[in-house]
Scaffold this active site. Sequence first.
Site, short mmCIF file in Angstrom:
data_model
loop_
_atom_site.label_atom_id
_atom_site.label_comp_id
_atom_site.label_asym_id
_atom_site.label_seq_id
_atom_site.Cartn_x
_atom_site.Cartn_y
_atom_site.Cartn_z
N ASP A 125 0.80 -1.23 0.00
CA ASP A 125 0.00 0.00 0.00
C ASP A 125 0.83 1.28 0.00
O ASP A 125 0.26 2.37 0.02
CB ASP A 125 -0.96 -0.02 1.18
CG ASP A 125 -2.04 -1.08 1.01
OD1 ASP A 125 -2.58 -1.18 -0.10
OD2 ASP A 125 -2.33 -1.81 1.98
N ASP A 182 -6.07 -5.18 -5.90
CA ASP A 182 -5.82 -3.77 -5.55
C ASP A 182 -4.37 -3.36 -5.85
O ASP A 182 -4.07 -2.20 -6.10
CB ASP A 182 -6.05 -3.51 -4.06
CG ASP A 182 -7.15 -4.34 -3.43
OD1 ASP A 182 -7.46 -5.42 -3.96
OD2 ASP A 182 -7.69 -3.91 -2.40
N1 GLY Z 1 -7.30 -1.79 -0.81
C1 GLY Z 1 -8.13 -2.25 0.23
C2 GLY Z 1 -9.57 -2.16 -0.09
O1 GLY Z 1 -9.94 -1.81 -1.19
O2 GLY Z 1 -10.34 -2.44 0.80
#
Ligand code: GLY
Length: 489
Positions: A125, A182
Amino acid sequence: MKQTILTSALIPICCLFFSSVYAQDSDNGLKEFHAFPQVLGHAQTKLAETLEELNYNASLHPGHTDRNTGLWDTRFLKRSEWTSGFFAGTLWYMYQLTGETQWKDYAKEWTEDLESTANLNIDHDTGFRISSSFGNAYQLIQGQYYQRIMLRAANTLAQRYDPKIGAIKSWDWIGNFPVIIDNLMNLELLFWNAENSGNSEWYNIALSHAETSLKHHMRPDGTSYHIVDFDDSGNVNWKGTRQGYGPNSVWARGQAWAIYGFTMIYRYTGKEKFLDAAIRAADYFIDNLPDDFVPIYDFLEPVTTVQSKDASASAIAASALFEIYEFTNNARYFNSAVNILNSLSSEQFMSVNSDISSILKQSTLHRGHGNVGTSYADYYFLEAIIRYRKIKQAEFPRIGSQSVFYLDQNFPNPFNNTTQIFYSIENSGEVEISIYNSAGRKIRQLVNTYLPAGSYRLDFDASGLSSGVYLYVLRSNGQSVTRKMTLIK
Ligand code: GLY
């Protein structure tokens, strides 16, 4: 820093909002988003209220609201949360939309507080945290400081890449080598930095991850898995979803990340297969939207009691659909994005006349945790609006690029004789950079001159000095900053 929020620009909101929700097509077949002034006023109000709620403390970074109170959940305000960059990013977008310096000042504070996360190697992230904060800072005010932090963050993210698997490891706390859909979003940090630094290794890592994800996350019908877990040789251990309904279901936000991610990857690589994947994912998303253009958190959730909406999925998708339109010129994608914007601007999804702290409500974190506002729904909502206005060639306020007062860590460090120091000056003035030994004695003055505001590089040659730790200090306009460097001979 505490400032009074200007309220003169705020526009009273009430029922007049939503006459435009189902707007007519314009002559060129492209739908109109008419609610912009009202949305802008509402967003300014909510951002101002959030600043007060945070007590103007820039080390607190909203993630999502508490379902009971509607306030930002105080357990999720940490820098290390995956969401920490979005509030800063939303402040940058507000600055872009209004040109008001108060938003820039807050955006800088909330961004610069996240500097340490550029070195935080706990998950994939880093891209979300840094691209939405520092990335937007650099886009808008071009400070070299912001670029340096982006470079550092790219370096951190690249360390999670495994060439045997051809992917970046998303998480450390589940499975063997989990890669989530993601993660595509965070490749932008690598692509952007590769383009801006000439480091092709980062481009190759991002491309390799994108190819692995395309192969293993995407199903032939354009839908996506949330998680693919690999063994050490790159074989698939397991596929499924944690945040959606079940192994073969279609988690709505994951689908939105796929649309956005592959479109962005096409922007950087020009490879058609990624645009094709984005379009297939977008077609599924659009074709399966309900009448209000906001999906249930998983397209295949069958249980009526857990059918919470996910406005964040639609906000992310809308922003991506505008970019697909720019690549394809196909009005279907533009109009689908406008349908979403119009719906998100309605009282069903915008937190008008409510105590909820976010701009949008009705997002879902994961199965069973719905009905919250999130900083990322707000961020992509404003981003989508900016993209809409750019395509429509709407006017944006003039924003002069601006430097910040900053002294970078010398590179390399430790060093043997020569090292580089980047620094920038916010306002023109007399500038001094000096080197001190560990006893505090000034031993060299490297800069002592008048400089215009801007970013500079200094090459320091330490020949004649002995090994040890030295301090270097930048002074200008009454401000000063000190860093350490280590000379090893
Ligand atoms: N990237 C984490 C979510 O979308 O919950």
